[in-house]
Design a protein around this motif. Sequence first.
Motif, short mmCIF file in Angstrom:
data_model
loop_
_atom_site.label_atom_id
_atom_site.label_comp_id
_atom_site.label_asym_id
_atom_site.label_seq_id
_atom_site.Cartn_x
_atom_site.Cartn_y
_atom_site.Cartn_z
N GLU A 98 -2.45 5.68 -1.91
CA GLU A 98 -3.86 6.69 -1.19
C GLU A 98 -3.23 8.03 -1.49
O GLU A 98 -2.02 8.19 -0.82
CB GLU A 98 -3.75 6.24 0.26
N HIS A 126 -2.05 -1.32 -7.69
CA HIS A 126 -1.59 -1.30 -6.44
C HIS A 126 -2.35 -0.28 -5.79
O HIS A 126 -2.83 0.85 -6.68
CB HIS A 126 -0.27 -1.09 -6.16
N SER A 127 -2.62 -0.28 -4.84
CA SER A 127 -3.52 0.96 -3.94
C SER A 127 -2.64 2.09 -3.42
O SER A 127 -1.61 1.92 -2.84
CB SER A 127 -4.21 0.35 -2.78
N THR A 145 0.99 -1.18 -0.06
CA THR A 145 -0.26 -0.11 -0.02
C THR A 145 0.89 0.99 -0.01
O THR A 145 2.00 1.38 0.85
CB THR A 145 -0.90 0.24 1.24
#
Length: 318
Positions: free
Chosen positions: A121, A118-119, A26
Motif C-alpha cells: 500500500e 505481495h500487497s 502486507t
Amino acid sequence: MNIAIIGAGLSGATLCRNLSPLGTVTIFEKSRGIGGRMATRQSIDAAWDHGAPCFIARDNGFKQFLQPFLNDQTLTEWHPKMTTLGLNQKAYKRTWFEPHYVGQPTMNQWLKALFAGHSVETQCDIQSIYGEPGKWYLASVGRNHGPFDWVLSSAPLAQTQVLFGGFNFDLAARYQPGFTLLCELAFSPSWDRAVCQDPVVAELILSGRRPGRHPGKTLVVHAQDQWASEQIASEPAMVEQTLRRAAEALLNTDFDSAKLHRWRYAQVIEQAASTHWLQPALQLGACGDWGGTQGAESAFISAKALSAALVHKGPKNQ
Ligand SMILES: Cc1cc2nc3c(=O)[nH]c(=O)nc-3n(C[C@H](O)[C@H](O)[C@H](O)COP(=O)(O)OP(=O)(O)OC[C@H]3O[C@@H](n4cnc5c(N)ncnc54)[C@H](O)[C@@H]3O)c2cc1C
C-alpha cells in the motif's frame, strides 16, 4: 498469521521475502513508489536513481541472496567509466576493485521483484499503532488498517522511534543527511561517474549510461556530506541554487532543468547497539540499515536477523 511491514525499502523487502512462508504479509509505504533510499524518480522518458547509486556485497549471506537476481539480470554489475573533476584540476581515471551492483533497468526494479506477489500500500503514511499483541491496528491519515498479529517497522530509526516509542523502543543511531539534484544535461560527457574535488559537489552520475537505462542525458548530482550537514535546515530553493551552480561550474555548462531531493536520513554514520529489535511478548519488531554502517548490506543483515529471531521466538515457539 497476519504480518504488517512498515516501509518498502530493502530491509522491508528482505523481511517480506523471508516471512511470507509464515502467513499473509502486507506492506505500508508512505511514498508514491517503493524503494526507499533505493528509489528511482521517473519522468515520461527519463529515470534518475536518486538514492544509492550502487551497492557492494561483502557478507556471504547477502551475496547468496543477490545471486538469483544477478542470474536473471534484475541486478547487474556496474562498470562505469570513472573520472575525477575539480575546478582547475586535471582529471584522472579511477577504478573499483570489487563488484558494485545496480538494479536493472532501474534501481527499484530489484525491490519490485523482491515484493512480487505481495500487497504494497503506497502513499500510506503510518502515523500510529494501537491495539494489543495479536490484534494490532495501524492508523494512517483518515484510515485504519488491521488487525495484524505482528507489526514490523523497517523505517529509518527516528521514524520507528515515533511509532514504537511507547513500546520501550530504546535504540539510537546517527545518520548523515544528504542532498541530490536531478538534472538534464545538454551535452554528453566522456565519463559515466565523476568523483568531485569540490566543497559542495561530491559526485556526478550519468543515470542514462547505467546498464539497461534509457540513453538520455540525465545527471544525478550528490552533495558533499559536510556541506549537506551544514545546509540541512536551509531554505530548499537556496540549497538547490547553490548545488546547481557548483555542478554547472564543474561541468562548465548550464543545466536544462534541475530538481532537488533532500535526504534527512541518507546514510548511517553511527549504528545502533543491536542489529534489530524484537519484543516477542508485544509482537513488535524493527530493522533497518541502522543495524550497521554498510548501507544496503546493513539493511539486508538487519532484516535477516529480525526474520530469524521472529521465526525462532515468534508465537508458535514461545
Ligand atoms: C544519496 C544516497 C546515497 C547512498 N549511497 C549508498 C551506497 O553507495 N552504497 C550503499 O550500500 N548504500 C548507500 N546508501 C544507503 C542505502 O540506500 C540505504 O542504506 C538502504 O537503502 C536502506 O534501506 P532500508 O530499507 O533500511 O531503509 P529505506 O530505504 O529508507 O526504507 C524505509 C522506508 O520506510 C518508509 N517509511 C518511513 N516511515 C514510514 C511511515 N511512517 N509509514 C510508512 N512508510 C514509512 C520510507 O518512505 C522508506 O521507503 C545511500 C543512500 C542515499 C540516500
